[in-house]
Design a protein around this motif. Structure first.
Motif: not given
Length: 366
Positions: A253-279
């Motif tokens: 994700l440090l590379l940017g959301e577009q690059d992360a999506q290109t590399l196979g990361i489910e960006v929105e799902r990952t963001k939801r999990i990171l936010l929920a667990v951090s909260a």
């Protein structure tokens, strides 16, 4: 392999530092206790299960039969220690110290995730509104005397307030199934400002409860108990394991959301999990300690300067460093003529040190 060796060596060193900090801290107070005596007292408390038995009994005044499990234990060590020292360490100092370590661990962990998530070294756990929401819940209980169901009390109100604020900010920052980081950040600032106004209004109207509310808002560990330690210690490892599982996602994700999506990361799902667990991590910490600043900001930043931005190394090392930092800060807070809220000490120490880093070195790039 190199990252594994690096994280292993750093984690081992920081764990040793934490153990030493805890032992020294437990010996400091109105009654001084040698660190060796503290170590013996702690070792005497270690037990191992030796037997397991199940008994059948009835539930209360009913005829419902329920099984009761009994676990037999034996102590691993039996060092001779003064009984007054044992009571002081085990019932007064150690619960507070262990809780400080857990809270520091949680805040530094959440701060590391938030800085990686927002790609900004100035981010901290409060950026998603958990601290402000928890403060509203706690101040409401203190000043208004609202009682929650199931006997949740002050800690429960703070925990629920923090989660409601965090998920409210997430809902406001989400559009069409996407959560732009900039929108989320602006929503967080707006909600945090509004909740700050709510807190200020309640403080103005609080009357005799003003001192208690202010003390909670400045962060403190004075009323720590083994119950708080148990509840926090049982949940944090599970949440830590989830975040460690997403350490590579944070790197991408440090590379940017577009690059992360290109590399196979489910960006929105990952963001939801990171936010929920951090909260959740932040809400657990704030609910038992009040609002403690600078731990989630300074510690991850310092560790990034030392170990680099790789979250495979940064997540565990920041969490361990945060634990030692808060234990040391709380030792200073309780060692003076009058006990101070630990949040005052972290601000006194953290702010000048952070400014020193900014003057001596450039802000670490993410």
């Amino acid at each position: 392999m190199r990252a594994g060796l690096k994280v292993g060596s750093w984690s081992l060193g920081l764990t040793a530092l934490l153990v030493v900090t805890v032992l020294v801290s437990a010996g400091i107070g109105s009654v001084s206790i040698p660190a060796l005596t503290v170590a013996k007292i702690c070792l005497n408390a270690l037990v191992v299960p030796t037997s397991l038995s199940v008994h059948l009994g009835t539930l209360g005044a009913t005829d419902v039969v329920v099984p009761t499990v009994s676990v037999g234990t034996t102590h691993l060590f039996d060092f001779r220690t003064p009984e007054p020292s044992r009571i002081i360490v085990m019932t007064i100092r150690l619960p507070r110290i262990v809780l400080a370590a857990l809270v520091g661990f949680a805040l530094a962990l959440a701060g590391t995730v938030m800085q990686g998530f927002f790609r900004n070294p100035m981010a901290d756990p409060s950026i998603i509104g958990v601290s402000s929401g928890a403060a509203v819940g706690a101040v409401t209980v203190i000043t208004v005397g609202v009682s929650l169901p199931f006997g949740l009390g002050l800690h429960g109100a703070a925990f629920l307030g923090g989660l409601l604020a965090a998920f409210g900010i997430y809902a406001l920052g989400t559009r069409g199934g996407r959560t732009p980081v900039t929108t989320l950040l602006l929503a967080g600032v707006a909600v945090e400002t509004f909740l700050g106004a709510v807190i200020s209004y309640m403080l103005v109207q609080s009357g005799n409860e003003l001192r208690s509310a202010m003390y909670w808002l400045m962060g403190h560990l004075q009323n720590a108990s083994w119950g708080d330690v148990t509840a926090t210690g049982l949940t944090l490892p599970l949440l830590f394991a989830v975040l460690i599982g997403y350490r590579r996602h944070l790197n991408v994700l440090l590379l940017g959301e577009q690059d992360a999506q290109t590399l196979g990361i489910e960006v929105e799902r990952t963001k939801r999990i990171l936010l929920a667990v951090s909260a959740l991590v932040t809400a657990i910490a704030v609910s038992v300690s009040g609002v403690i600043g600078f731990v989630g900001l300074v510690v991850p930043h310092v560790m990034r300067l030392l170990v680099g931005p790789d979250h495979r190394i940064l997540l565990p090392t920041s969490a361990l460093a945060g634990a030692s930092f808060l234990v040391a800060a709380d030792t200073v807070a309780r060692s003076g003529p009058a006990q101070l809220p630990v949040g005052i000490v972290t601000a006194f120490v953290g702010a000048p040190f952070f400014l020193y880093l900014l003057r001596r070195r450039e802000v670490a790039e993410l």
